[in-house]
Structure formats: C-alpha cells, structure tokens
Design a protein around this motif. Structure first.
Motif, short mmCIF file in Angstrom:
data_model
loop_
_atom_site.label_atom_id
_atom_site.label_comp_id
_atom_site.label_asym_id
_atom_site.label_seq_id
_atom_site.Cartn_x
_atom_site.Cartn_y
_atom_site.Cartn_z
N GLY A 7 0.83 -1.20 0.00
CA GLY A 7 0.00 0.00 0.00
C GLY A 7 0.87 1.25 0.00
N ALA A 8 2.03 1.18 -0.66
CA ALA A 8 2.99 2.28 -0.62
C ALA A 8 2.48 3.53 -1.32
CB ALA A 8 4.32 1.84 -1.24
N SER A 9 1.54 3.39 -2.23
CA SER A 9 0.95 4.55 -2.89
C SER A 9 -0.34 5.00 -2.22
CB SER A 9 0.67 4.24 -4.37
OG SER A 9 1.88 4.04 -5.06
N GLY A 10 -0.68 4.35 -1.12
CA GLY A 10 -1.83 4.77 -0.34
C GLY A 10 -1.46 5.93 0.57
N PHE A 11 -2.44 6.44 1.28
CA PHE A 11 -2.27 7.64 2.10
C PHE A 11 -1.20 7.46 3.18
CE2 PHE A 11 -4.55 10.36 5.51
CZ PHE A 11 -3.67 11.41 5.31
N GLY A 29 8.35 -0.89 -2.26
CA GLY A 29 6.94 -0.49 -2.25
C GLY A 29 6.10 -1.35 -3.16
N ILE A 30 4.96 -1.77 -2.65
CA ILE A 30 4.02 -2.57 -3.45
C ILE A 30 2.64 -1.94 -3.38
CG2 ILE A 30 2.81 -4.80 -3.57
CD1 ILE A 30 5.37 -6.14 -2.69
N ASP A 31 2.00 -1.82 -4.52
CA ASP A 31 0.64 -1.28 -4.57
C ASP A 31 0.01 -1.71 -5.89
OD1 ASP A 31 -1.68 0.66 -4.73
OD2 ASP A 31 -0.69 1.48 -2.95
N ASN A 32 -1.28 -2.04 -5.87
CA ASN A 32 -1.92 -2.43 -7.13
C ASN A 32 -2.55 -1.25 -7.87
OD1 ASN A 32 -4.20 -1.94 -5.61
ND2 ASN A 32 -5.08 -3.99 -5.81
N ALA A 44 0.50 10.04 -8.35
CA ALA A 44 1.21 11.27 -7.96
C ALA A 44 2.02 11.04 -6.68
CB ALA A 44 0.21 12.41 -7.75
N ARG A 45 1.45 10.30 -5.74
CA ARG A 45 2.20 9.96 -4.53
C ARG A 45 3.43 9.10 -4.90
NH1 ARG A 45 -3.03 7.58 -2.03
NH2 ARG A 45 -4.11 9.33 -1.04
N CYS A 46 3.19 8.10 -5.74
CA CYS A 46 4.25 7.18 -6.13
C CYS A 46 5.38 7.91 -6.86
CB CYS A 46 3.69 6.07 -7.00
SG CYS A 46 4.78 4.67 -7.23
N ASP A 47 5.03 8.88 -7.69
CA ASP A 47 6.03 9.64 -8.42
C ASP A 47 6.95 10.39 -7.47
OD1 ASP A 47 5.03 8.75 -10.81
OD2 ASP A 47 3.85 10.54 -11.24
N GLN A 48 6.40 10.88 -6.36
CA GLN A 48 7.25 11.55 -5.37
C GLN A 48 8.24 10.57 -4.75
OE1 GLN A 48 5.87 14.17 -2.44
NE2 GLN A 48 4.88 15.55 -3.87
N LEU A 49 7.76 9.37 -4.45
CA LEU A 49 8.64 8.37 -3.84
C LEU A 49 9.73 7.92 -4.81
CD1 LEU A 49 6.00 6.17 -1.98
CD2 LEU A 49 7.43 7.99 -1.02
N LYS A 50 9.42 7.88 -6.09
CA LYS A 50 10.39 7.43 -7.09
C LYS A 50 11.55 8.41 -7.26
CE LYS A 50 7.28 4.51 -9.81
NZ LYS A 50 6.56 4.33 -11.10
N TYR A 56 12.12 1.13 -4.46
CA TYR A 56 11.84 0.17 -5.54
C TYR A 56 10.34 -0.12 -5.52
CZ TYR A 56 16.87 -0.47 -5.17
OH TYR A 56 18.22 -0.26 -5.11
N PHE A 57 9.69 0.10 -6.66
CA PHE A 57 8.24 -0.03 -6.70
C PHE A 57 7.80 -1.17 -7.61
CE2 PHE A 57 4.05 0.99 -8.51
CZ PHE A 57 3.31 1.02 -7.34
#
Length: 320
Positions: A7-11, A29-32, A44-50, A56-57
């Motif tokens: 749920g790495a792209s979750g809130f 990070g894992i998220d569907n 958008a959240r995931c892009d910040q983490l990248k 690693y996503f």
C-alpha cells in the motif's frame, strides 16, 4: 535497513515510505493502484517516492501469491514489513464485499505465509482499524475491549486479519504489531473520507451530506502524528512478540466542528443536507492511547483546526 511497505501509494503508506526514505533506508513499495479512488492521486504519490534512489516499486496485488513470492525472493534481506495495503471504506463494503476478503484477508494471509520464510525479518507491522470496535458503546475504545461485534464487512475483515496475525505468531513465532488507526486525515489524503468529500463539496458549492445525530463524532488523527507514532514503535527496543495499539488523537470531535474548521480555512460557507445515519457507520469513536504512550512515550500534537488548515492548503494547491 530494508523495509517492505504494501500500500505504498496509499495515504499512510506514502507518508511512511517518504519518512523512512528520508532517513536513508531502502523501501520496497508494493501497490496495485486500483481504482477504488483516483489512480492519478496514487500515481502522484508514487512519483514523489520514485525521486528517491533507494525506493523500488512493484505494481501488484498482495493476494497474488506467485507474484509476491517472486518479489520477496529478490529482496530476501527485508527486515521490517509494514502491511498497509487494504481495501478501505465502510460503505463500499456493502457494494463489493468480496474485495475486502480478497485484500484484507487473503492478501494479509499471503504476506504472513511468505514472511515466515524471510531469513532476516525482525517484525511485521500491519494496519487494522478503529472499525473493529464495531457496536461497542463504551468510550474511549481500549485494546482490551471486545471486538467480536463488527458493524460492517470492512470491520469483520480487519478483525479477521488480527486473528490471522495472532495465529501466525503462535504457530511460527512471527513478531507482529497491529495498528488500529482512528480517522487519519491530512495532505495527500483519501478522497473517499468525509473531510475530503466535505472540502470538495464546499469548493464546488455543493451540499455536504451529514448524518443526523447529536453525538456524531470522530477521533480525527493528523497524518504526521500517525507517522511519528509508527516511528516510535519501530524504534522501541522492548516490543512484545504480539501486540496491538490504538493510533489515535485521543480527542473526540463533533463532525460539525470539522465542518466549521473547513469553512474557516477555506473561507467559504458549507451547505448541509442531513440524512439518517446508516447502520454500517459507528456513531462515535474515541481512542484510549495509554498503551502506546506507556510503551514509547508517543502522543499526538496536532489540533483539528491546525491539521485541517494544512490539509486545505494542500487540497487547494493540488486541485488547482
């Protein structure tokens, strides 16, 4: 240290991953990226983490056992798992109950089964919910209260996950900490939550749907306080083998006060449409956080009016 965050792209997962990455840790990070709410927000959240080189996503469903197994074989040095992936939303569980079984139970079981074979794993932290307290009328909610009367499929799925975690601790010695979150809010929050829906309605000059009842209240917990609480548990040297903690603000706020805070921060009056509260929704929540305070010294610091101001500043900027 190497962390796995589902749920790495979750809130909550996003904010936690960002905090851990900023400290120099490696995060898997894992998220569907499902469409329960806008995948654009999740992306958008995931892009910040990248932007972090040590992130690693993988886009996948945690209930997909073969896919999850292949990832964990690649990253066999994982020391801490935060299983924050979940099908959220109380009301949506009336429409699609099978989604809750798939992610919150089967997905959680997949994590547990694969985790017990990780050679360097130290502990699993997993997301539960204040919803497990169900029809319990006693406030504040304590970890010692009964949780066998859920008021929704969502609540039942979260309680089932707690039971599975205890079983895997008993059978295999997996060290685990359950996290019962209480109405988490703030920047980058979930669009299906009341505070976000209210802000959107106010911005668009549309009426807010508010449930009737003088005692309609929630224990609103600001996201940075939540992350501080998780870090305090992560750094605690004497956690037990299996335990559960409330993660809440320990302050009861009327939902109408939430609306007042939104009106003030957005400088706009809300239009309110009152309807009968459905029986899936708990009338009031309030957390007893004595246990986590005694264990780590953590206590929340953010007042509702402060947190809502931070949220609306982000909300207006993001939507513009």
């Amino acid at each position: 240290m190497v962390f796995l965050i589902t749920g790495a792209s979750g809130f909550i997962g996003f904010h936690l991953a960002k905090a851990l990455l900023a400290r120099g840790n490696t995060v898997i990070g894992i998220d569907n990226l499902n469409d329960y709410y806008s995948p654009l927000l999740k992306q958008a959240r995931c892009d910040q983490l990248k932007q972090f080189q040590n992130f690693y996503f993988y886009q996948m469903d945690i209930a997909d056992q073969p896919a999850m197994e292949s990832i964990l074989k690649q990253h066999h040095d994982i020391k801490i798992i935060f299983n924050l992936a979940a099908q959220a939303g109380v009301r949506y569980s009336l429409e699609n109950p099978f989604a809750y079984i798939q992610t919150n139970i089967t997905g959680h079981l997949t994590i547990l089964e694969l985790a017990r074979h990780l050679p360097k794993l130290q502990r699993i932290f997993y997301a539960s919910s204040s919803s497990v307290y169900g029809l319990n009328k006693h406030l504040p909610f304590s970890e010692q209260d009964r949780v066998d009367r859920p008021s929704s499929v969502y609540a039942a799925s979260k309680q089932s996950a707690e039971l599975l975690s205890f079983t895997y601790h008993h059978l295999y010695g997996l060290k685990q900490t359950g996290l019962r979150f209480f109405t988490v809010y703030g920047p980058w929050g979930r669009p299906d939550m009341a505070y976000y829906l209210f802000a959107k309605a106010i911005a668009e000059n549309k009426p807010i749907t508010l449930y009737e009842g003088e005692n309609l209240s929630r224990d609103f917990t600001y996201i940075s306080d939540v992350i501080d609480g998780l870090i305090s548990l992560l750094e605690c040297p004497d956690l037990d083998g299996y335990e559960i903690y409330n993660i809440g603000n320990s302050r009861q706020e009327q939902v109408e006060n939430l609306i007042t805070c939104l009106e003030k921060s957005m400088q706009k009056k809300a239009k309110i449409n009152r309807i009968t509260r459905p029986n899936t929704d708990i009338e009031a929540t309030l957390s007893d956080i004595t246990a986590i305070y005694k264990k780590t010294g953590w206590s929340p610091k953010t007042r509702l009016d402060e947190g809502i101001q931070y949220f609306t500043d982000w909300f207006q900027n993001f939507n513009n």
